[in-house]
Design a protein around this motif. Structure first.
Motif, PDB file in Angstrom:
ATOM      1  N   UNK A  24       0.812  -1.217   0.000  1.00 59.54           N
ATOM      2  CA  UNK A  24       0.000   0.000   0.000  1.00 59.54           C
ATOM      3  C   UNK A  24       0.845   1.267   0.000  1.00 59.54           C
ATOM      4  N   UNK A  25       2.032   1.223   0.600  1.00 55.98           N
ATOM      5  CA  UNK A  25       2.874   2.414   0.696  1.00 55.98           C
ATOM      6  C   UNK A  25       3.998   2.424  -0.344  1.00 55.98           C
ATOM      7  N   UNK A  26       3.808   1.692  -1.449  1.00 53.61           N
ATOM      8  CA  UNK A  26       4.867   1.569  -2.452  1.00 53.61           C
ATOM      9  C   UNK A  26       4.288   1.593  -3.863  1.00 53.61           C
ATOM     10  N   UNK A  27       5.111   2.008  -4.811  1.00 55.73           N
ATOM     11  CA  UNK A  27       4.735   1.943  -6.220  1.00 55.73           C
ATOM     12  C   UNK A  27       5.429   0.778  -6.915  1.00 55.73           C
ATOM     13  N   UNK A  28       6.254   0.020  -6.174  1.00 55.15           N
ATOM     14  CA  UNK A  28       6.987  -1.111  -6.746  1.00 55.15           C
ATOM     15  C   UNK A  28       6.036  -2.266  -7.029  1.00 55.15           C
ATOM     16  N   UNK A  29       5.890  -2.616  -8.299  1.00 56.70           N
ATOM     17  CA  UNK A  29       4.972  -3.658  -8.728  1.00 56.70           C
ATOM     18  C   UNK A  29       5.663  -5.008  -8.744  1.00 56.70           C
ATOM     19  N   UNK A  30       5.014  -6.024  -8.162  1.00 56.26           N
ATOM     20  CA  UNK A  30       5.517  -7.395  -8.127  1.00 56.26           C
ATOM     21  C   UNK A  30       4.573  -8.278  -8.948  1.00 56.26           C
ATOM     22  N   UNK A  31       5.087  -9.428  -9.383  1.00 58.71           N
ATOM     23  CA  UNK A  31       4.290 -10.370 -10.168  1.00 58.71           C
ATOM     24  C   UNK A  31       4.239 -11.711  -9.456  1.00 58.71           C
ATOM     25  N   UNK A  32       3.116 -12.410  -9.606  1.00 55.59           N
ATOM     26  CA  UNK A  32       2.954 -13.719  -8.999  1.00 55.59           C
ATOM     27  C   UNK A  32       1.883 -14.514  -9.710  1.00 55.59           C
ATOM     28  N   UNK A  33       1.470 -15.625  -9.064  1.00 57.26           N
ATOM     29  CA  UNK A  33       0.431 -16.510  -9.603  1.00 57.26           C
ATOM     30  C   UNK A  33      -0.644 -16.703  -8.544  1.00 57.26           C
ATOM     31  N   UNK A  34      -1.879 -16.431  -8.903  1.00 57.56           N
ATOM     32  CA  UNK A  34      -2.997 -16.648  -7.995  1.00 57.56           C
ATOM     33  C   UNK A  34      -3.315 -18.138  -7.953  1.00 57.56           C
ATOM     34  N   UNK A  35      -3.502 -18.682  -6.762  1.00 53.16           N
ATOM     35  CA  UNK A  35      -3.800 -20.113  -6.638  1.00 53.16           C
ATOM     36  C   UNK A  35      -5.226 -20.382  -6.172  1.00 53.16           C
TER      37      UNK A  35
END
Length: 99
Positions: A24-35
């Protein structure tokens, strides 16, 4: 015949699709996989752990174009390290972001 008594308020659906997420306090985007996802929570695979209580924004991106993507504000419940070094993040959905 097997009987199963669902104890959850919302049925959990197992899915496999891409997600993007950020604290919430960042603009750094991460990627993952929804399970999995339900009306109250979501779990996804990430390359790092996040502390319980962390607020995040997640975007669930379905594999087909018939189903729209969903952006939600979530709170991390737990991070569990997997055998391959990734982490399963379990979170509560606090609200769904409107279009």
């Amino acid at each position: 015949m097997l009987e199963y008594d669902e104890k959850r308020n919302y049925i959990r659906m197992e899915i496999d699709c891409d997600v993007t997420f950020k604290l919430a306090d960042s603009d750094e985007l991460h990627h993952g996989r929804c399970s999995s996802i339900s009306g109250a929570g979501v779990s996804f695979i990430a390359d790092r752990s996040f502390d319980p209580g962390k607020a995040m924004e997640i975007n669930v991106i379905p594999k087909n174009t018939v189903t729209p993507s969903m952006t939600a504000f979530i709170e991390v419940i737990r991070s569990t390290q997997q055998g391959n070094g990734s982490y399963e993040i379990a979170a509560t959905i606090k609200s769904i972001k409107g279009e």
